[in-house]
Design an enzyme around this catalytic site. Structure first.
Site, PDB file in Angstrom:
ATOM      1  N   ASN A   1      -4.013  33.227  -3.044  1.00  0.00           N
ATOM      2  CA  ASN A   1      -3.216  32.028  -2.752  1.00  0.00           C
ATOM      3  C   ASN A   1      -2.648  31.498  -4.064  1.00  0.00           C
ATOM      4  OD1 ASN A   1      -5.022  29.822  -3.842  1.00  0.00           O
ATOM      5  ND2 ASN A   1      -6.428  30.805  -2.407  1.00  0.00           N
ATOM      6  N   ARG A   2      -1.892  30.421  -3.985  1.00  0.00           N
ATOM      7  CA  ARG A   2      -1.093  29.974  -5.129  1.00  0.00           C
ATOM      8  C   ARG A   2      -1.830  29.032  -6.076  1.00  0.00           C
ATOM      9  NH1 ARG A   2       4.043  27.614  -2.523  1.00  0.00           N
ATOM     10  NH2 ARG A   2       4.343  26.942  -4.672  1.00  0.00           N
TER      11      ARG A   2
END
Ligand code: PMT
Length: 222
Positions: A29-30
């Site tokens: 994820n970011r």
């Protein structure tokens, strides 16, 4: 030097987790780790003994912090459990909710004519909820919630469901805030109400959040 957190042991987790599919691919994820690293940095500057359990990020270690690097949600779970007992746990990491049932040891190959790939994912262990239910529960367990909509309502339900003392909600998708950026905006929720913090640089937010946590700790232990 101002050391209001001297004598306290604080465990913070930060960053994403990477869940391997095969030797070449993973689910991630970011999260950059900036929010959790800022909290660890300010807590150490205020005199706490800090353990920072970091997912795969590209950030230098804050001074005077014990950093434990991990990759997956399972490794992060183990490292956090190993770091207990502590006085305060702050869960700023974006931990994967699901992971592939088994990582393949060879690269997954497309089959001729294949248009769809189904990956079987299984639930990861909830680190935050397990810390909150642990026999050696920290005095304060603080979670984060990243939401795209109905931010306060979803965060409040996580506060209750996971047995937390405080939760910091942030909205995902606001320009210049949340994942990856240097700034953020938080809605801090606990039993006594809600308090917006920011938008502000993550270090300034970390300082304000630790002010609230210190005040709550003083109140709870008075
Ligand atoms: O890292 P940055 O780029 O600076 O971005 C900061 C941030 C947006 C990642 C951070 O501020 C944040 O919101 N972190 C939590 C993100 C998240 O995963 O939220 P969630 O709503 O999915 O999870 C709720 C809480 O449960 C979180 O404290 C999470 O760490 C925890 N959790 C979730 C799943 C799991 N298996 N174990 C957990 O401990």
């Amino acid at each position: 030097m101002n050391t209001p957190l001297a004598g306290l042991r604080i465990v913070v987790n930060a960053g994403p987790t990477f869940e391997d599919i095969d030797p070449a691919r993973y689910l991630g994820n970011r999260s950059s780790g900036k929010m959790g690293f800022a909290i660890a940095d300010i807590a150490a500057r205020r005199g706490a003994e800090v353990v920072l359990v970091a997912g795969p990020v590209h950030l230098p270690s804050p001074a005077a912090v014990l950093r434990v690097d991990v990759r997956s949600a399972a490794q992060m779970h183990q490292a956090v459990m190993d770091a207990l007992p502590c006085d305060i746990f702050i869960g700023a990491a974006a931990v994967a909710d699901f992971t592939p049932r088994a990582a393949l040891d060879r690269k997954l190959k497309k089959q001729p004519g294949q248009d769809v790939l189904v990956l079987e994912l299984i639930k990861t262990r909830d680190i935050l909820a397990e810390v909150a239910a642990h026999p050696q529960r920290p005095t304060l367990v603080v979670g984060f919630a990243a939401e795209t909509n109905d931010v306060a309502a979803y965060a409040r339900s996580k506060l209750e469901r996971k047995g937390l003392d405080m939760i910091c909600a942030n909205q995902v998708g606001l320009p210049g805030c949340g994942f990856e950026s240097d700034d953020n905006a938080l809605l801090v929720i606990d039993g006594s109400g809600e308090r917006p913090l920011g938008p502000a640089p993550k270090h300034a937010l970390a300082a304000s959040l630790l002010d609230l946590i210190s005040a709550r700790l003083r109140k709870d232990t008075a």
